[in-house]
Design an enzyme around this catalytic site. Structure first.
Site, PDB file in Angstrom:
ATOM      1  N   GLU A  65       9.375   0.910  11.053  1.00 27.04           N
ATOM      2  CA  GLU A  65      10.427   1.963  10.616  1.00 27.04           C
ATOM      3  C   GLU A  65       9.591   3.333  10.753  1.00 27.04           C
ATOM      4  O   GLU A  65       9.008   3.555  10.146  1.00 27.04           O
ATOM      5  CB  GLU A  65      11.122   1.672   9.341  1.00 27.04           C
ATOM      6  CG  GLU A  65      11.334   0.289   9.109  1.00 27.04           C
ATOM      7  CD  GLU A  65      12.636   0.077   9.718  1.00 27.04           C
ATOM      8  OE1 GLU A  65      13.514   1.045   9.904  1.00 27.04           O
ATOM      9  OE2 GLU A  65      12.858  -1.122  10.301  1.00 27.04           O
ATOM     10  N   GLY A 102       2.001   4.021  13.344  1.00 29.05           N
ATOM     11  CA  GLY A 102       2.762   2.795  13.473  1.00 29.05           C
ATOM     12  C   GLY A 102       1.894   1.962  14.584  1.00 29.05           C
ATOM     13  O   GLY A 102       1.944   0.893  14.616  1.00 29.05           O
ATOM     14  N   CYS A 137      13.656  10.874   7.770  1.00 28.88           N
ATOM     15  CA  CYS A 137      13.056  10.722   9.177  1.00 28.88           C
ATOM     16  C   CYS A 137      14.583  10.708   9.966  1.00 28.88           C
ATOM     17  O   CYS A 137      14.509  10.783  11.180  1.00 28.88           O
ATOM     18  CB  CYS A 137      12.702   8.862   9.099  1.00 28.88           C
ATOM     19  SG  CYS A 137      13.664   7.833   7.961  1.00 28.88           S
ATOM     20  N   GLU A 148       2.602   7.612  15.151  1.00 32.29           N
ATOM     21  CA  GLU A 148       0.988   7.601  15.296  1.00 32.29           C
ATOM     22  C   GLU A 148       0.655   6.588  14.774  1.00 32.29           C
ATOM     23  O   GLU A 148      -0.276   5.747  15.090  1.00 32.29           O
ATOM     24  CB  GLU A 148       0.491   8.898  15.124  1.00 32.29           C
ATOM     25  CG  GLU A 148       1.067  10.224  15.840  1.00 32.29           C
ATOM     26  CD  GLU A 148       2.501  10.612  15.267  1.00 32.29           C
ATOM     27  OE1 GLU A 148       2.750  10.558  14.207  1.00 32.29           O
ATOM     28  OE2 GLU A 148       3.141  11.055  16.147  1.00 32.29           O
ATOM     29  N   GLY A 161       6.741   4.744   8.379  1.00 31.70           N
ATOM     30  CA  GLY A 161       5.867   6.109   8.482  1.00 31.70           C
ATOM     31  C   GLY A 161       5.755   6.619   9.995  1.00 31.70           C
ATOM     32  O   GLY A 161       6.826   6.403  10.748  1.00 31.70           O
ATOM     33  N   SER A 162       4.780   7.273  10.151  1.00 26.67           N
ATOM     34  CA  SER A 162       4.824   7.978  11.539  1.00 26.67           C
ATOM     35  C   SER A 162       4.545   7.073  12.864  1.00 26.67           C
ATOM     36  O   SER A 162       3.777   6.143  12.788  1.00 26.67           O
ATOM     37  CB  SER A 162       3.799   9.005  11.641  1.00 26.67           C
ATOM     38  OG  SER A 162       2.606   8.464  11.282  1.00 26.67           O
ATOM     39  N   LYS A 176       0.712  -1.066  -0.022  1.00 30.71           N
ATOM     40  CA  LYS A 176      -0.051  -0.120  -0.020  1.00 30.71           C
ATOM     41  C   LYS A 176       0.674   1.018  -0.036  1.00 30.71           C
ATOM     42  O   LYS A 176       1.627   1.777   0.948  1.00 30.71           O
ATOM     43  CB  LYS A 176      -0.720  -0.009   1.239  1.00 30.71           C
ATOM     44  CG  LYS A 176      -2.284   0.651   1.304  1.00 30.71           C
ATOM     45  CD  LYS A 176      -2.243   2.152   0.841  1.00 30.71           C
ATOM     46  CE  LYS A 176      -1.769   2.874   2.019  1.00 30.71           C
ATOM     47  NZ  LYS A 176      -1.631   4.385   1.803  1.00 30.71           N
ATOM     48  N   GLU A 192       9.354  15.717  15.689  1.00 32.03           N
ATOM     49  CA  GLU A 192       9.633  15.438  14.361  1.00 32.03           C
ATOM     50  C   GLU A 192       9.043  16.500  13.763  1.00 32.03           C
ATOM     51  O   GLU A 192       7.902  16.421  13.561  1.00 32.03           O
ATOM     52  CB  GLU A 192       9.473  14.155  13.945  1.00 32.03           C
ATOM     53  CG  GLU A 192       9.894  13.994  12.454  1.00 32.03           C
ATOM     54  CD  GLU A 192       9.775  12.591  11.930  1.00 32.03           C
ATOM     55  OE1 GLU A 192       8.830  12.011  12.187  1.00 32.03           O
ATOM     56  OE2 GLU A 192      10.725  11.935  11.373  1.00 32.03           O
TER      57      GLU A 192
HETATM   58  P1  NAD Z   1       2.223   8.385   7.780  1.00 34.96           P
HETATM   59  O1  NAD Z   1       2.557   7.370   8.956  1.00 34.96           O
HETATM   60  O2  NAD Z   1       1.228   9.441   8.022  1.00 34.96           O
HETATM   61  O3  NAD Z   1       1.698   7.541   6.674  1.00 34.96           O
HETATM   62  C1  NAD Z   1       2.529   6.375   6.331  1.00 34.96           C
HETATM   63  C2  NAD Z   1       1.597   5.370   5.375  1.00 34.96           C
HETATM   64  O4  NAD Z   1       0.782   4.948   6.411  1.00 34.96           O
HETATM   65  C3  NAD Z   1       0.976   6.173   4.399  1.00 34.96           C
HETATM   66  O5  NAD Z   1       0.929   4.847   3.311  1.00 34.96           O
HETATM   67  C4  NAD Z   1      -0.248   6.118   4.841  1.00 34.96           C
HETATM   68  O6  NAD Z   1      -1.459   5.911   3.776  1.00 34.96           O
HETATM   69  C5  NAD Z   1      -0.550   4.839   5.669  1.00 34.96           C
HETATM   70  N1  NAD Z   1      -1.489   5.188   6.905  1.00 34.96           N
HETATM   71  C6  NAD Z   1      -2.318   6.358   7.351  1.00 34.96           C
HETATM   72  N2  NAD Z   1      -3.007   5.906   8.251  1.00 34.96           N
HETATM   73  C7  NAD Z   1      -3.245   4.744   8.393  1.00 34.96           C
HETATM   74  C8  NAD Z   1      -3.884   3.682   9.181  1.00 34.96           C
HETATM   75  N3  NAD Z   1      -4.880   4.161  10.072  1.00 34.96           N
HETATM   76  N4  NAD Z   1      -3.581   2.455   9.062  1.00 34.96           N
HETATM   77  C9  NAD Z   1      -2.671   1.557   8.162  1.00 34.96           C
HETATM   78  N5  NAD Z   1      -2.038   2.626   7.300  1.00 34.96           N
HETATM   79  C10 NAD Z   1      -2.100   4.237   7.345  1.00 34.96           C
HETATM   80  O7  NAD Z   1       3.511   8.882   7.521  1.00 34.96           O
HETATM   81  P2  NAD Z   1       3.879   9.799   6.341  1.00 34.96           P
HETATM   82  O8  NAD Z   1       3.619  11.327   6.542  1.00 34.96           O
HETATM   83  O9  NAD Z   1       3.600   9.288   4.948  1.00 34.96           O
HETATM   84  O10 NAD Z   1       5.497   9.823   6.309  1.00 34.96           O
HETATM   85  C11 NAD Z   1       6.194  10.546   7.424  1.00 34.96           C
HETATM   86  C12 NAD Z   1       6.589   9.550   8.479  1.00 34.96           C
HETATM   87  O11 NAD Z   1       7.509   8.406   7.937  1.00 34.96           O
HETATM   88  C13 NAD Z   1       7.667  10.488   9.284  1.00 34.96           C
HETATM   89  O12 NAD Z   1       7.471  10.140  10.661  1.00 34.96           O
HETATM   90  C14 NAD Z   1       9.218   9.571   8.851  1.00 34.96           C
HETATM   91  O13 NAD Z   1      10.082   9.937   9.899  1.00 34.96           O
HETATM   92  C15 NAD Z   1       8.652   8.412   8.793  1.00 34.96           C
HETATM   93  N6  NAD Z   1       9.548   7.558   7.898  1.00 34.96           N
HETATM   94  C16 NAD Z   1      10.314   6.725   8.551  1.00 34.96           C
HETATM   95  C17 NAD Z   1      11.435   5.967   7.813  1.00 34.96           C
HETATM   96  C18 NAD Z   1      12.427   4.954   8.618  1.00 34.96           C
HETATM   97  O14 NAD Z   1      13.074   4.152   7.871  1.00 34.96           O
HETATM   98  N7  NAD Z   1      12.470   4.855   9.867  1.00 34.96           N
HETATM   99  C19 NAD Z   1      11.426   6.170   6.397  1.00 34.96           C
HETATM  100  C20 NAD Z   1      10.758   7.124   6.085  1.00 34.96           C
HETATM  101  C21 NAD Z   1       9.884   7.849   6.624  1.00 34.96           C
END
Ligand code: NAD
Length: 494
Positions: free
Chosen positions: A263, A246, A297, A244, A241-242, A188, A397
């Protein structure tokens, strides 16, 4: 300005772009769509089918079928590796197309996508393909009274949810070990950046990946993402992702007892000692905090600088950042592109305002930026702040080109400052004294410590976070490959 390649125009003209399930391009069951935009202009690039729970069901079913029937899971590792090498070669051969799609969708400067994101993903495919050939999947265990061995099998359907900052590179980092191990995958992608992942499906087909081994369901997080995370048919989940989101993904997986790799975000520190080359270090930190417009990140967002070099270093960095050419990713002069969306721009501007309200002093005031000819783009100027460390801009962040700078007096204070965070992804130490640099690097509580550099990701070195930055084993290392193999003991009394 670079012009669009005909292949890119042709791909975008397939709009509305469809889901890729079981080797077929298909509309979403409920017929929903969403738009993906060029952050550099605000212009709509394409309309994309918005997958929902029914589409996730279809994708998981196709991946399950492919796992049982396509021969992917059972073929010799070297046959799978041949296909993955072919896929990596195709990625290289389509590098300009993929780079344009990536730069357009994320807003990043085209050379960054062409020279880093795309070839890095190809390299990841090759690295895990090679590792898979050399990994033993059947090892005898010496115990008295028994004949025993451990065997390793692929798990089945592995699910991936990705963010928008490095969509293509992260697809490589995520799925390469899973595929090399013989699993099938459902992805996704982020709703802001589905293009390069969808184009990748065309290449996967050409490389000979059996239908259903790779499935891509773009859609919103709350619908497609949540449906994937809670699906009982998945055997492993990887979320980038974030924190929250996660937590939500981990909770859903917890209910199904599915192992999850998280991650997450970071609040990386750069600890700079007094013996550095001030100008070179200032340039390196300015480059780190503006890479991908700060949407990285692990990047250096807290600069902890020895008092003796604090002023000259901060002045030099401010000068470099103020002179940075902000522009569209397709403009050859651009050094920093826009943020990915207006939502992200408002988040960054909101943090600058909140930081100041809480007592931060701008050393270089950031703020909105306008790029002539691209007035609809989501641009900001980089910012440097200083002040007390109970400030939101130090603690949280921001995910934009903003660094929070504080001075320190001795090594213990520097380590204490760097470790004063809920995150634990990556930090760097800058010093000519390598004994000291190594000591401090090991004292920093995070998954990654870099010395005299920041944002370093060689294949083979594990990359992952601790605390609020993630759990579950990380990526890029050899252990990540083992994460995608299910261990099983076989024992017989003798
Ligand atoms: P996000 O958490 O908002 O979204 C990430 C993904 O999760 C998207 O595909 C989104 O559609 C999906 N998502 C949103 N709500 C969901 C839910 N309720 N259930 C399942 N999936 C859902 O993050 P973002 O704004 O896209 O990316 C930025 C974040 O990602 C930052 O916190 C960044 O630090 C982190 N990040 C971490 C790494 C790492 O390797 N540690 C790498 C890149 C980005």
């Amino acid at each position: 300005m670079q012009t669009l390649l005909p292949e890119v125009t042709a791909f975008l003209s397939r709009s509305p772009l469809k889901l890729y399930i079981g080797g077929q391009w298909t509309e979403a069951v409920r017929g929903g769509t969403f738009e993906t935009r060029d952050p550099g202009s605000g212009r709509v690039l394409a309309t994309v089918a918005a997958g929902e729970a029914e589409d996730i069901d279809r994708a998981v079913a196709a991946a399950e079928r492919a796992f049982r029937q396509s021969g992917w899971a059972t073929m010799p590792a070297n046959d799978r590796a041949v296909i993955l090498h072919r896929l990596a070669d195709l990625v290289d051969r389509h590098r300009d197309i993929l780079a344009q799609l990536e730069a357009l969708d994320v807003g990043k400067p085209l050379p960054n996508a062409r020279d880093f994101d795309v070839p890095n993903a190809a390299q990841t495919l090759r690295w895990y393909a090679d590792l898979s050939v050399h990994t033993r999947r059947r090892e005898p265990i010496a115990v008295s009274g028994f004949e025993a061995r451990q065997v390793r099998h692929p798990w089945g359907v592995c699910a991936f949810i990705f963010p928008w900052n490095f969509p293509f590179l992260l697809v490589g980092w995520g799925i390469a070990p899973a595929l090399a191990a013989g699993n099938t995958v459902v992805i996704k992608p982020a709703e802001d950046t589905p293009l390069s992942t969808l184009y990748f499906c065309i290449l996967a087909e050409q490389a000979g990946l059996p239908p259903g081994v790779l499935n891509v369901v773009p859609g919103y997080g709350e619908t497609a993402g949540a449906a994937l995370a809670r699906h009982p048919g998945i055997r492993r989940m990887s979320f980038t992702g974030s924190p929250e989101v996660g937590r939500l993904v981990a909770a859903a997986c917890g209910r199904n007892l599915v192992p999850v790799k998280l991650e997450l975000g970071g609040k990386g520190a750069a600890v700079v000692f007094e013996d550095v080359d001030v100008e070179a270090t200032a340039r390196a930190l300015a480059a780190a905090v503006t890479l991908n417009a700060g949407q990285v990140c692990c990047t250096a967002t807290r600069w902890i600088i020895h008092r003796k070099v604090y002023e000259p270093l901060v002045n030099k960095a401010a000068e470099v950042l103020a002179g940075l050419r902000i522009g569209h990713g397709f403009d050859d002069q651009t050094q920093m592109g826009p943020l990915v969306s207006e939502k992200q721009r408002q988040r960054v501007l909101g943090y600058l305002q909140r930081g100041e309200q809480q007592g931060a002093r701008p050393l270089l005031p950031g703020g909105p930026a306008t790029v002539p000819g691209h007035e609809g783009g989501f641009y900001v100027r980089p910012a440097l702040l200083t002040g007390p460390t109970d400030n939101a801009c130090w603690r949280e962040e921001i995910f934009g080109p903003v660094a929070y700078v504080v001075p320190f007096g001795d090594e213990a204070e520097a380590v204490d400052l760097a470790n004063r965070t809920a995150y634990g992804l990556a930090n760097s130490v800058w010093s000519r004294d390598l004994d000291r640099a190594n000591r401090v690097a090991e004292a920093l509580v995070a998954g990654n410590s870099w010395i005299n550099g920041h944002n370093l990701f060689p294949h083979g070195v594990p990359y992952g976070g601790c605390n609020l930055s993630g759990c579950g084993g990380g990526v890029l290392g050899p252990d990540t490959f083992l994460d995608y193999l299910r261990p099983q003991s076989v024992v017989r009394p003798v």
